[in-house]
Design an enzyme around this catalytic site. Sequence first.
Site, PDB file in Angstrom:
ATOM      1  CB  SER A 198      -8.078   0.826   6.117  1.00  0.00           C
ATOM      2  OG  SER A 198      -8.773   2.046   6.128  1.00  0.00           O
TER       3      SER A 198
ATOM      4  CE  LYS B 230      -3.823   1.951   2.775  1.00  0.00           C
ATOM      5  NZ  LYS B 230      -4.590   1.811   4.037  1.00  0.00           N
TER       6      LYS B 230
ATOM      7  CB  SER C 193      -7.905   3.540   3.072  1.00  0.00           C
ATOM      8  OG  SER C 193      -7.066   3.001   4.065  1.00  0.00           O
TER       9      SER C 193
END
Lengths: 449, 92
Positions: free
Chosen positions: A143, A44, A119
């Site tokens: 997330s 990420k 996210s």
Amino acid sequence: MTELKEHDKDINSFLEFASEDAAASVAASANQDGPLAGLTFGVKDNIAVEGMHLTCGSKMLKDFVSPYDATAVRKLKEAGAVCVGKTNLDEFGMGSSTDNSALAVTNNPWDLECVCGGSSGGSAAAVAAGLVPFALGTDTGGSVRQPASFCGVYGLKPTYGVVSRFGLVAYASSLEVCGILADSVDTTRKVFEVIKGKDGSDQTSIDHIPASADAETVAVLAGDLGLKPEVETAYKKAVDGLKSSGMKIIEVELPMLDYGIAAYYTIAMAEASANLARYNGVRYGHRSAEAGSFEDLMRMSRDEGFGDEVKLRILLGTYVLRSGFQDQYYTRAQKIRTAVRNEFDGVFTKADMIMLPAFPTAAFKHGDQSLDQFQQKLADKFTVAANLSGMPAMSVPVSVENGLPVGMQLMAPVFAEERIFKVAEKLAEVLPPAACPLSMAGQRTTEAK
Amino acid sequence: MEKDDLLITAAQAQLALSAEEAGRLETAVSEMLDYFEMMNEVDVSNLPPTTHALVRENALREDNPNPNNNQEDLVNRAPENEDNFIVIPNVL
């Protein structure tokens, strides 16, 4: 690498791929005897990988290149795994769809018109599409688990502090953890074993002292939970699945869940307003070209660099920390945090584990007006408790309803990750996870040595 | 939240909000603050605050010097630099 890029064209899960040469040289020098030898992974883009961008999905850091590796990334490389690129996310990890990224739109590989969740949406989509067997994410309020549910993969939020946050761009320090999105329980376990452990570079990191892995009783929520029909159906299937694998089910109530959302957002925004104060256009990141004075340089760089959701959270965080308001908001939220934790501790005296939905809906369409940014925050009610209390939780794919996957969340007391893995494996036997239709199946290595 | 309050908060947060942005964010800020009000329904009188989930004490270690050779590398990440210094507009 060309094949990965080609397959990612319609999904757009990666913001950056490692260069062909870099990946080849890393693969050649990788530890061939390491526990993760032969596995590729995505990261990420709010976690540092040396020599690659670290954008946080924000215009603020669009051109920033990281000078070092995050501890979790370093450990993965040492274990023989090869990083192939950086995945898309909601700006600074703030959102539930990845549509808050200022840099790219990521589509759900199950239905390209739908969001991939957030996210850590890029990481979840990349795993679902079979581009990588696992990817790192971060989980501040769900997330990792919510995008895992939306994309039909496994998503582990470990016990707070067990995985070092060194190299993770700070958003809400007392809540966030580095997590794992993966294609199987086995891969999740192997990656967790590698990245966990105390780290001198993160003062909140702690050693993992494994709790009992035995589970006989699972608590579930009773009554109307406000779930969409597809999630309601999946929850029932998962409860039946646990029963058929020999687990005892008890029904409980968790009245603090709703208050947990208010407390969570108060704390997360307060911490965000402090953590994001560092982006001022001076040492790195976006600098306004218009500013004439030093003060304008800070104010304008921040205004130009941050998106709306980030500004909203900075404003609210600043407000709740203003003198005169602290007791009303921040301190009260911290006390409610204690109440949430006490409530879960109470359930763990009667049950070894709790199973909740990861999110009240399956993946929704881009721009769905029925679930605006405010509604999406309220929908975090099942995930934020694990961040408030520090306990581990994992989203497990249990069903596909109307063509979209739905995941359930297994939650256990701190340090009981192995308990979660064992129950997840039992569930996978009775409810085997479905492969995503767009997956590059067969073109990757799914099993670690 | 009143607009004046929003602008004071924005100034404290070092955000140069345009009037259009302030208008757009005002509703969203108020919506969340209204939601936070529900915390008043909980009796918190006997509850201690939790600041961190699992951290109980300060983490201390020996203060040993370690070499750090990437000073130039870090300064080069600044938007503008000169002779190993970061350049900003005049403050005096």
